[in-house]
Design an enzyme around this catalytic site. Structure first.
Site, PDB file in Angstrom:
ATOM      1  N   CYS A   1      -6.274  -3.985 -53.989  1.00 54.55           N
ATOM      2  CA  CYS A   1      -7.118  -5.171 -54.156  1.00 54.55           C
ATOM      3  C   CYS A   1      -7.444  -5.847 -52.830  1.00 54.55           C
ATOM      4  O   CYS A   1      -8.525  -6.398 -52.651  1.00 54.55           O
ATOM      5  CB  CYS A   1      -6.448  -6.166 -55.100  1.00 54.55           C
ATOM      6  SG  CYS A   1      -4.754  -6.559 -54.656  1.00 54.55           S
ATOM      7  N   CYS A   2      -6.505  -5.823 -51.884  1.00 52.43           N
ATOM      8  CA  CYS A   2      -6.675  -6.630 -50.669  1.00 52.43           C
ATOM      9  C   CYS A   2      -7.736  -6.097 -49.700  1.00 52.43           C
ATOM     10  O   CYS A   2      -8.577  -6.880 -49.235  1.00 52.43           O
ATOM     11  CB  CYS A   2      -5.335  -6.803 -49.946  1.00 52.43           C
ATOM     12  SG  CYS A   2      -4.094  -7.684 -50.920  1.00 52.43           S
TER      13      CYS A   2
ATOM     14  N   GLU B   1       4.810 -12.392 -57.739  1.00 52.79           N
ATOM     15  CA  GLU B   1       3.825 -12.591 -56.647  1.00 52.79           C
ATOM     16  C   GLU B   1       3.297 -14.014 -56.728  1.00 52.79           C
ATOM     17  O   GLU B   1       2.089 -14.251 -56.764  1.00 52.79           O
ATOM     18  CB  GLU B   1       2.692 -11.571 -56.780  1.00 52.79           C
ATOM     19  CG  GLU B   1       3.228 -10.137 -56.913  1.00 52.79           C
ATOM     20  CD  GLU B   1       2.178  -9.073 -57.155  1.00 52.79           C
ATOM     21  OE1 GLU B   1       1.028  -9.436 -57.425  1.00 52.79           O
ATOM     22  OE2 GLU B   1       2.511  -7.885 -57.059  1.00 52.79           O
TER      23      GLU B   1
END
Lengths: 570, 570
Positions: free
Chosen positions: B343-344, B247
């Site tokens: 998380c986003c 990522e």
């Protein structure tokens, strides 16, 4: 490496082909000595594989998934056929006939679980068909057909096999049926999948089985697979395999230039597959692609001096990204000297040395010229012809008929890239509609003494990609004859990513360099560099003469940028 | 998941910001109850992490590499600051102050090997700096600076740590120092590397340490990192992270549209980083990018109705390839409802609800308008202003000064994309050279009652990529204001890969749709489909009106193609 017997086999096969063209007693003696060693390595029951014979005889045939025993046997079988054909010496052929008998006993015994076994790496199928063609050995045909028919049966034999053993070569995970083309029965297959080399080797054997058993259903499957590859999953260079993840095909129209795999072996295999399709139907849709794969990816696999090799043949390399970014580490910006897995170099040797086998075909009364190469060829049907050409840089091909009987024909491919062409027969210019022109081949009635000359188009031309390929959006490529051109940084100020090329081919300048390589100077523009990554105003464009050279010749002058596709400057 | 305390923390932080804008006793009550539970979960020594407290207390602080304890602490610390700021309630702040004291005792003890420990996932650095800014707690500053200074020391602490334990969260392999930005001492760093979210979270904390300790060397490193990201490693959408492999950032100019990562969180983090840089130097090179990241990648992360989310924000999705090919499986062609690693979504909530913190800045006598948004803002320096605008779709921004003292200034950013602009002060048109214009900001002297109106350019414009980006060769993008436009298949016959767009922006037609989204109709051409993959003759091009819409609004109408960059039709 478990598959290293195949390196020796491919060398022997190449020697066989080479001896047929250039007799060389020294080389032949070396080959005979190697064959003597191979003979000593064969077990009494016909089994032949040094890895297992030396390391662990109990593990024979227990890991078809990884262990490459059938793959190695296939390559040695091909060597045996080639060596016998050129030298008439039977030792290796006898060894391998015995080996086929052994394999037949292992895999054709209906009472054994191995009856469902198939090669993890296909190759033996096409080799068994070569032995059948050469000797008529029925078991060889039966075994090839068996392996073709068994593939795709669910659940996979490899899953069963995993439950029966406690050893691994690489410790591969769960069986991915796509990887080894085991996702569907081959006669129902519509899409070329998985490891690209395995795929085309398999499809080659499959096509030969279809041809020799007159299996129409299997032939139709082969045609679907050929079309899927060449109309949806192939690079302009005849490269196949869009990802290094499994060295594999991915999905239709996914053709990234910079992260592709395009293994040299896969393009060799595509040629093999095409040549078997030509046996079933003469159509330039096969031979055009064979030519494309040969003059571009296959030849690019080798350095100019023959000493270094590419395994992966990218269509774009920008040093700093190619070979460096984690997604681009499999892309080598320069040819390494050798590989731990050295499958590609001897594949080039055996293909180049047997080029005539792919260039020509024949039936009872006709010879087919699929590819162009100078030389004199004696066909089994009695026709003898001499071909003279400087192809792929010269576009005149002359055929002199040295022997022919009544009702004999010469069928010559006119490549689809040739916008127009001229024909003379015995120095008289002839209209293109004078003779039968079918599926891209012109059929000339011939008698001894005939001279037929074909002139193909020598102008550079632009290739547009299908609008369905996202990675080529708005890009064009330059070709001349069968050759795809690229630009290298070393010729173009090391800044080729900002170049746009003109489509006005009338302004392209063809020029020969000292080393015999024909380059093309293409007008275009260069977008000026700026510090910003994204510019809200139009940048400056400067006129440039872009030097382009044959793709196969790239990477011979040190680390530099290379790119085939460029945006259009109208 | 080991990091799930952070989901609750980010929710609490967002609640804190939301309560400051819209008081909501019900919501506040729920939050207070959650804080009560958190208080009960805290260990006597100040440690707070439910995963280890419930599961295995002995493993505390033994796996900084994977276990996210410092990351979770950081997020809870941010929540504590936000909740205290808006409600004045100290419970969570007290909990976290005690937690910081605990961490200080663990990591600032020179006699312990943990003295060399650093967060596997940076985040606590920026959070510690928030606590220091709010409360002046010196230990918090010291610990943040310590973590910044320790990163990059070789050999990595994580290698040592691996030798000290026999358990894993995910069983990650050898420590990749790039992944966690441990390849080099931060003050010597030149390139943004590794996991993109970790990188920008870290650089945010690093910039805040540099600002608050007046560390010029560290500030210079921050500037180099900002420039490296924004001039070499960032997408036009403000997305960062070129690969799903880690990522992560890859290398300069490697910016593939269809296999990128561009995590929503990473663009939130880029905004955080930019806002800390603005504290050190007011320059639109920071705020222009913050705006770009916010209106494009961050907003695209959420479905129109706020119920579904993207984690990865690709710049091109062609269904059949995107989400399907083995190299494109991380690309979701549609927003999933939720993620195991969520998380986003709360990152969008906390960023949107604290937008004013990024939109404005101040010093003793000046307020800085970095981003535009309607509302009345009371600054600590006494200035009160009201901003009225319909930005990003309206390009007039009006500032009414409701309170100001002697020598007060209003500094307003003029975005670099705005070709020209008009200013009026108290309804009198003013030349742009009348006031100080520095680093993209105009400085207006202000007194109470002043009305300043800025009019930015409302015309769509074309963005050209740097010629150094191989993946954008010959492509252009359409923007209007801060918004990047894309075309979707559903509006364009599901065949957008064959489209070329005209650069004549005078012919672009801006139109508002019923749902408030402003679209642009762009003239262009479509390359006609053909069966062949490569065409040796020029294909047909058909004129088309291409409907383009804001990138952030894509993917709200089912599975469809989407693309931002198009080749130029001159």
């Amino acid at each position: 490496m478990v598959f290293q017997d195949s390196d020796a086999a491919k060398w022997l096969e190449a020697v066989g082909y080479a001896l047929a063209i250039f007799p060389d007693p020294e080389l032949e003696k070396t080959a005979d000595e190697v064959i003597d060693i191979i003979q000593k390595a064969q077990d009494k029951d016909g089994y032949l594989n040094t890895f297992f014979t030396i390391k662990d005889q109990d593990k024979r045939w227990t890991n078809l998934w990884e262990a490459h025993e059938l793959y190695c046997a296939g390559h040695m079988l091909e060597a045996a056929c080639a060596y016998y054909e050129s030298t008439g010496k039977k030792t290796l052929l006898d060894i391998m006939t015995k080996n086929v008998e052994h394999m037949y006993s292992v895999f054709m015994d209906e009472s054994s679980p191995k009856y469902n076994g198939i090669p993890g790496h296909p190759e033996v199928e096409l080799a068994l068909m070569k032995l059948y063609t050469l000797t008529g050995m029925k078991e060889s045909l039966e075994l090839a057909k068996h392996f073709v028919d068994k593939r795709g049966i669910q659940p996979s034999y490899f899953e069963y096999e995993q439950t029966q053993r406690n050893w691994w070569v690489w410790g591969m995970g769960p069986v991915d049926t796509l990887y080894h083309q085991g996702n569907v029965l081959l006669r129902e297959a519509n899409e070329a999948v998985g490891h690209a080399v395995r795929a085309v080797y398999l499809y080659t054997g499959m096509a030969e089985v279809a041809a020799q058993t007159n299996d129409k259903e299997l032939k139709e499957a082969c045609k679907r697979l050929w079309d899927n590859i060449t109309k949806k999953r192939m690079y302009i260079t005849g490269g196949i395999g869009s990802t290094n993840n499994g060295e594999a095909f991915t999905v239709d129209y996914d053709l990234p230039n910079d992260t592709c795999y395009c293994e040299t072996c896969a393009s060799c295999g595509l040629l093999f597959f095409g040549s078997r399709m030509l046996e079933m139907e003469v159509d330039r849709k096969y031979s055009d692609i064979m030519e494309k794969a040969f003059y571009n990816t296959v030849l690019a696999g080798m350095q100019k001096d023959g000493k270094k090799f590419f395994y992966v043949n990218p269509l774009e390399v920008i040093p700093g990204i190619g070979g460096t970014a984690v997604t681009h580490r499999h892309i080598k910006p320069q040819r390494p000297s050798w590989y731990a897995c050295a499958c590609c170099p001897p594949n080039i040797s055996r293909l180049v040395s047997s080029f005539a086998k792919y260039a020509y075909g024949e039936n009872k009364n006709t010879v087919f010229c699929h590819l162009y190469a100078s030389g004199t060829i004696k066909f089994d049907n009695g026709i003898i012809l001499k071909c003279s050409t400087e192809y792929p840089y010269g576009f005149t091909i002359e055929y002199n008929i040295e022997s022919a009987s009544e009702n004999n024909y010469l069928a010559v491919r006119i490549p689809s890239w040739s916008k127009d062409w001229n024909i003379t027969k015995n120095d008289v210019k002839i209209g293109t509609n004078k003779f039968k022109f079918e599926n891209g081949y012109i059929y000339f009635p011939i008698v001894k003494g005939d001279k037929i000359v074909i002139e193909l188009s020598s102008e550079p031309y632009i290739v547009y990609p299908s609008p369905k390929i996202p990675d080529l959006s708005g890009q064009i490529a330059v070709c001349r004859g069968p050759i795809v051109y690229c630009a290298e940084g070393v010729d173009n100020k090391e800044e080729i990513t900002g170049l746009f090329i003109s489509k006005n081919t009338g302004l392209y300048k063809v020029q020969e360099l000292e080393d015999g390589i024909v380059t093309i100077v293409v007008p275009g523009v260069r977008q000026e560099n700026t510090e910003d990554l994204y510019l809200a105003q139009e940048p400056n464009f400067i006129e440039e003469k872009i030097l382009m050279r044959p793709y196969y010749s790239w990477g011979n002058r040190g680390l530099t940028q290379m790119k085939i596709w460029f945006p259009l400057n109208k």
